[in-house]
Design a protein around this motif. Structure first.
Motif, PDB file in Angstrom:
ATOM      1  N   SER A 280      -9.219 -38.993  -6.470  1.00  0.00           N
ATOM      2  CA  SER A 280      -8.964 -38.579  -5.082  1.00  0.00           C
ATOM      3  C   SER A 280      -9.266 -39.770  -4.176  1.00  0.00           C
ATOM      4  O   SER A 280      -9.907 -40.750  -4.614  1.00  0.00           O
TER       5      SER A 280
ATOM      6  N   MET B 131     -11.385 -39.675  -1.755  1.00  0.00           N
ATOM      7  CA  MET B 131     -12.837 -39.694  -1.589  1.00  0.00           C
ATOM      8  C   MET B 131     -13.522 -40.369  -2.775  1.00  0.00           C
ATOM      9  O   MET B 131     -14.534 -41.056  -2.603  1.00  0.00           O
TER      10      MET B 131
ATOM     11  N   ASN C 245      -8.194 -41.586  12.026  1.00  0.00           N
ATOM     12  CA  ASN C 245      -7.931 -40.157  11.864  1.00  0.00           C
ATOM     13  C   ASN C 245      -8.996 -39.384  12.627  1.00  0.00           C
ATOM     14  O   ASN C 245     -10.170 -39.464  12.254  1.00  0.00           O
TER      15      ASN C 245
ATOM     16  N   THR D  70      -4.610 -45.625   4.640  1.00  0.00           N
ATOM     17  CA  THR D  70      -3.854 -44.408   4.323  1.00  0.00           C
ATOM     18  C   THR D  70      -2.810 -44.081   5.387  1.00  0.00           C
ATOM     19  O   THR D  70      -1.654 -43.793   5.064  1.00  0.00           O
TER      20      THR D  70
ATOM     21  N   SER E 212      -5.790 -43.009   0.300  1.00  0.00           N
ATOM     22  CA  SER E 212      -5.718 -41.682  -0.315  1.00  0.00           C
ATOM     23  C   SER E 212      -4.264 -41.574  -0.776  1.00  0.00           C
ATOM     24  O   SER E 212      -3.356 -41.391   0.046  1.00  0.00           O
TER      25      SER E 212
ATOM     26  N   LEU F 208      -3.613 -35.085  -5.975  1.00  0.00           N
ATOM     27  CA  LEU F 208      -4.715 -35.802  -5.331  1.00  0.00           C
ATOM     28  C   LEU F 208      -4.830 -37.162  -6.002  1.00  0.00           C
ATOM     29  O   LEU F 208      -4.598 -37.284  -7.209  1.00  0.00           O
TER      30      LEU F 208
HETATM   31  N1  PLP Z   1      -8.884 -41.296   4.244  1.00  0.00           N
HETATM   32  C1  PLP Z   1      -8.094 -40.668   5.132  1.00  0.00           C
HETATM   33  C2  PLP Z   1      -7.607 -41.412   6.342  1.00  0.00           C
HETATM   34  C3  PLP Z   1      -7.731 -39.334   4.924  1.00  0.00           C
HETATM   35  O1  PLP Z   1      -6.950 -38.721   5.830  1.00  0.00           O
HETATM   36  C4  PLP Z   1      -8.222 -38.657   3.773  1.00  0.00           C
HETATM   37  C5  PLP Z   1      -7.880 -37.243   3.530  1.00  0.00           C
HETATM   38  O2  PLP Z   1      -7.340 -36.562   4.376  1.00  0.00           O
HETATM   39  C6  PLP Z   1      -9.040 -39.346   2.880  1.00  0.00           C
HETATM   40  C7  PLP Z   1      -9.347 -40.671   3.138  1.00  0.00           C
HETATM   41  C8  PLP Z   1      -9.584 -38.682   1.641  1.00  0.00           C
HETATM   42  O3  PLP Z   1      -8.590 -38.553   0.679  1.00  0.00           O
HETATM   43  P1  PLP Z   1      -8.529 -37.379  -0.431  1.00  0.00           P
HETATM   44  O4  PLP Z   1      -8.323 -36.094   0.311  1.00  0.00           O
HETATM   45  O5  PLP Z   1      -7.403 -37.786  -1.305  1.00  0.00           O
HETATM   46  O6  PLP Z   1      -9.839 -37.386  -1.135  1.00  0.00           O
END
Ligand code: PLP
Length: 381
Positions: free
Chosen positions: A81, A83, A154, A181, A201, A213
């Motif tokens: 993922s 994260m 974000n 991302t 991501s 994911l």
């Molecule tokens: N970074 C950004 C900018 C995101 O919008 C997100 C998830 O929405 C993540 C990291 C985390 O990614 P994931 O949901 O694939 O763990």
């Protein structure tokens, strides 16, 4: 593939890089899914290319090679993922009792990871308004090990001047990593601007279909740290499954045609909303009214992305009502897919929400733009 990957255009790379499948006896054109978790040794007892799927797998190798080529990185390290990718970077770049600078507007999961888990190891973090370079400089402490950039951020789409932050960090020998991302590799290449690591991501635009994911760490060069993160991937084991890698590879083939269409749709809708009497503000780096439109123009070389946020005139209830009146555009979390989504961010931001109550974030897909505008129009009356 024998041709020089670096010379290929993006549209070709996303289809061909790493796709060395015709060597197999069946001479496949697309790579099959390698579900086997274990691989037989050579007859003399030595290991072959693959040993055990946590360590490596043909489907994973292909997407890693492809994504490294897309963003001209020395290497791509994939995770289960986004994260997990961020966690791998923090685990390997933040020693106990070190300090990290993050944007005051950034993905809430990044903040939560630091707040809930890394503080237990004595790691401290400062949330900084990254449009203020002097503030970044003044926030550096003797134990600062990493500056984390997220641009556009974000959910408020703030723009950080990547090169300026790289210069501040270089003078103080601090690493810089960038969550790319929102922009995607088509629009922005932080590695070329001097950033040490990029994170994506891959759940979002690389996947593009809201059905897997994934996370990616890209390294500018192979260093002791990148080698350590590769080892961490294999040992800690938050790796993507072969099926997810296979789906990701399939999605990457259309990445270069999906993203520009999403960008064009987003630009048109952001302009429409900017002029609408029921909208207070639109946060989109492509609008001249955006506070850092000039920096966005300098560093977002392939467009301004397909995410924007709006402040609805009125209350939280008005924002939620508008979101629920939309028909084509579904009210759901996540972004980057072929289908357009809208989300009331404050209600998903957990313990310490930062978004204004009337903020809605849009992720624009590849539907016909007139249908999307009509959907918004009927919901705003
Ligand atoms: N970074 C950004 C900018 C995101 O919008 C997100 C998830 O929405 C993540 C990291 C985390 O990614 P994931 O949901 O694939 O763990």
């Amino acid at each position: 593939m024998k041709s020089n990957n670096k010379k290929l255009h993006l549209q070709t790379k996303v289809i061909h890089v790493g796709n060395e499948v015709s060597n197999s006896s069946s001479r496949d054109i697309t790579q099959p899914i390698h579900l086997s978790t274990t691989f037989e040794r050579n007859e003399d007892g030595t290991m072959g290319d693959y040993v055990y799927t946590r360590a490596d797998n043909p489907n994973r190798k292909l997407v890693e090679q492809k994504i490294a080529a897309i963003e001209n990185a020395a290497e791509a390290i994939s995770f289960s993922s986004g994260m997990a990718a961020i966690n791998a970077l923090f685990e390997n770049l933040l020693a106990p009792n070190s300090h990290i600078i993050i944007p005051n507007d950034c993905y809430h999961g990044t903040r939560a990871l630091l707040h809930k888990f890394f503080t237990q190891k004595g790691v401290t973090f400062s949330e900084v308004e990254m449009t203020d370079l002097t503030l970044i400089e003044n926030t550096v402490e003797t134990n600062t090990k990493l500056i984390w950039i997220e641009t556009p951020s974000n959910p408020q789409l703030k723009i950080t001047d990547i090169e300026a932050v790289v210069n501040i960090a270089a003078a103080k020998k601090i690493s810089v990593a960038c969550d790319n991302t929102f922009a995607t590799s088509i629009i922005q290449n932080p590695l070329a601007m001097g950033v040490d690591f990029v994170m994506h991501s891959s759940t979002k635009f690389f996947s593009g279909h809201s059905d897997i994911l994934g996370g990616i760490v890209l390294a500018k060069t192979i260093t002791e740290k990148s080698t350590q993160i590769r080892e961490y991937q294999k040992i800690a084991g938050a790796v993507p499954a072969p099926f997810d890698c296979w789906l990701l590879n399939r999605s990457l083939a259309t990445f270069a045609i999906r993203v520009p269409l999403q960008n064009a749709n987003a630009m048109a809708i952001a302009n429409y909303l900017h002029a609408h009497s029921k909208i207070d503000q639109v946060f989109y780096p492509g609008l001249i009214s955006h506070k850092n439109h000039d920096i966005a123009t300098k560093q977002m070389i392939g467009g301004f992305g397909s995410i924007f946020s709006v402040l609805i005139k009125g209350s939280e209830k008005d924002a939620l009502q508008f979101a629920s009146k939309l028909n084509l555009i579904k009210h759901a979390t996540s972004l980057g897919g072929v289908e357009s989504l809208v989300e009331h961010r404050r209600s998903v931001e957990g313990d310490n929400p930062i978004s204004p109550v009337n903020l809605l974030r849009f992720s624009i897909g590849i539907e016909h733009v007139d249908d999307l505008i009509n959907d918004i129009e009927q919901a705003l009356v």
